[in-house]
Design an enzyme around this catalytic site. Structure first.
Site, short mmCIF file in Angstrom:
data_model
loop_
_atom_site.label_atom_id
_atom_site.label_comp_id
_atom_site.label_asym_id
_atom_site.label_seq_id
_atom_site.Cartn_x
_atom_site.Cartn_y
_atom_site.Cartn_z
N GLU A 141 0.74 -0.98 0.16
CA GLU A 141 0.03 0.00 -0.07
C GLU A 141 0.72 1.41 0.14
O GLU A 141 1.88 1.26 0.88
CB GLU A 141 -0.80 -0.06 1.11
CG GLU A 141 -1.74 -1.06 1.34
CD GLU A 141 -2.41 -1.17 2.63
OE1 GLU A 141 -3.34 -1.98 2.88
OE2 GLU A 141 -2.14 -0.56 3.72
N CYS A 142 0.82 2.09 -0.97
CA CYS A 142 1.27 3.56 -1.13
C CYS A 142 2.75 3.47 -0.80
O CYS A 142 3.44 3.03 -1.72
CB CYS A 142 0.75 4.34 0.02
SG CYS A 142 0.96 6.30 -0.36
N GLY A 143 3.32 3.71 0.49
CA GLY A 143 4.74 3.77 0.50
C GLY A 143 5.33 2.23 0.24
O GLY A 143 6.49 2.03 -0.23
N SER B 143 -1.05 -0.61 -4.80
CA SER B 143 -1.57 0.59 -5.11
C SER B 143 -1.32 1.87 -4.27
O SER B 143 -0.64 1.52 -3.15
CB SER B 143 -3.24 0.30 -5.13
OG SER B 143 -3.92 1.37 -5.33
#
Length: 434
Positions: free
Chosen positions: A324-326, A415
């Protein structure tokens, strides 16, 4: 039903001192021997780190859209059983967003205390209070705290303009010691604030001189419906006895406590590790790379080649990865920070990302999976460049917001989204299943 004193701390805008006041209240009442449970409205990761240290207990998010009212009801009811006091920090301004902090307070009949930064204001302060207390009569605003008051004369100018029928009024003098430090993505992480324990004790001492420290009135929290079981799942969920390695260190710390609770409740066995410091993954069937600040730890992440090899071996064994993200940025070929420094990273996801000086995307989103809709939020300053085509695009809730791409490469799902997994336990479990 269960009764427990409860209070929601709100403000007319961000940056008024909500987190400082909520943390100070939690520490003050904890020091009085009370069991305090604290919640945060909205999809925030940084504020809860401060509030957790202040209260001594994990902090959960409450959001009527992302998690749903039934889930919020369950969390509050369970807290009321265990606690002597429930505190809830609002998000942004009291009426900002849909649903807003006010909507949550109304849904559960929770009284509200307003924190307002009085810097550069005098009589106009009372006009702001009047607007907040009359905008929606369904809100029970019971107290107002003037924060950052310059001195006795400033306090009296504000006090004398306050109509007598407005809520209980308190003043918190301006002190350099009674504000928490901030950075471009919000508050600094709790473990990066020097002498946080001493600061929390000082915050509590400062606030003890105000009326806001009085124990709020009791709220009746209803037992969740017997039909509602947050962790209900069926034969499609295959995480029982699954070993899930969860990245957790200064670079990867943005994770919902409710996600961890959900995985454990479904039988998963969680092991935490550091992509910065550890040489390899623990024994695991699935890998969870949550969000965080990998851009602030580029050198350490890039240098840990043995960890790179271990994660590559995990992926090559066709074991699931959820990033997720990072966590997704860590998977990329390279990442460039806000100062122009570029480092090569895992290179499992072909592409690169660059940190921008402005916010790239934010807001609540949902995505459709074979097992149904999974909800969450996005908030990032990084711009992704990749030739990989997404599996799907998220559906943003707010008008004018851009969808986020959801990528699937083999057993890897990634994502910019931070998924709130209790919004669909079956879909969440499928992400970690081979």
């Amino acid at each position: 039903m269960k009764q427990c004193p409860a209070l929601l701390i709100a403000a007319p805008a961000s940056g008024q001192g909500k987190t400082t006041v909520t943390a100070a209240l939690a520490r003050f009442h904890r020091n009085q021997g009370l069991k305090v449970r604290v919640f945060k409205v909205g999809p925030d990761f940084l504020d809860p780190m401060i509030l957790e240290q202040a209260s001594g207990h994990p902090v959960y998010q409450l959001d009527l859209w992302m998690s749903g009212q039934a889930h919020c009801q369950k969390l509050l009811y369970e807290a009321a059983i265990a606690a002597d006091l429930i505190l809830i920090e609002g998000v942004m301004g009291l009426f900002d967003g849909s649903p807003s902090s006010a909507d949550l307070a109304i849904a559960f009949n929770i009284p509200i205390s307003i924190v307002i930064d009085a810097t550069a204001m005098a009589q106009t302060f009372s006009a702001v209070v009047h607007g907040l207390t009359t905008f929606n009569p369904s809100c029970r605003i019971v107290s107002v705290l003037a924060n950052q008051v310059a001195g006795p004369v400033h306090a009296e100018l504000i006090r004398e303009s306050m109509p007598c029928d407005l809520p209980c009024f308190s003043v918190l003098p301006r002190q350099t010691s009674n504000q928490l430090p901030s950075r471009h993505l919000g508050l600094v992480q709790a473990n990066q604030i020097n002498e946080l324990e001493q600061s929390l004790e000082q915050f509590a001492k400062d606030l003890s001189r105000t009326d806001i420290c009085q124990l709020p009135s009791c709220v009746t929290f209803k037992m969740p419906s017997s039909e509602f079981d947050l962790y209900k799942y069926d034969s499609q969920t295959t995480v029982k006895n699954l070993r899930v390695a969860v990245a957790s260190d200064l670079a990867f710390s943005f994770i919902y406590q409710a996600n961890l609770d959900l995985l454990r409740s479904m039988g998963a066995r969680l092991t935490f590790f550091s992509p910065i410091a550890d040489a390899k993954l623990p024994e695991a069937d699935s890998l969870y790379l949550p969000g965080g600040y990998p851009e602030l730890h580029l050198d350490e992440l890039a240098a840990n080649q043995s960890m790179h090899e271990s994660i590559h071996a995990h992926y090559e064994a066709d074991k699931p990865i959820v990033a997720e993200c990072g966590g997704m940025l860590y998977l990329l070929s390279s990442l460039t920070d806000s100062h122009g420094k570029t480092r090569n990273l895992l290179n499992l996801f072909p592409g690169r990302a660059i940190m921008k000086p402005h916010l790239v995307n934010l807001g609540m989103h949902s995505a459709g999976f074979a097992q149904g809709e999974l909800r969450g939020h996005t908030f990032h300053y990084s711009q992704l460049e990749t030739a990989i085509q997404p599996l799907a695009l998220t559906q943003p809730v707010g008008k004018g917001l851009r969808p986020e791409a959801v990528f699937r490469l083999g057993s890897m799902t990634t994502s910019f989204m931070h998924w709130y997994m209790p919004s669909n336990p079956v879909a969440a479990a499928a992400l970690f299943s081979s």
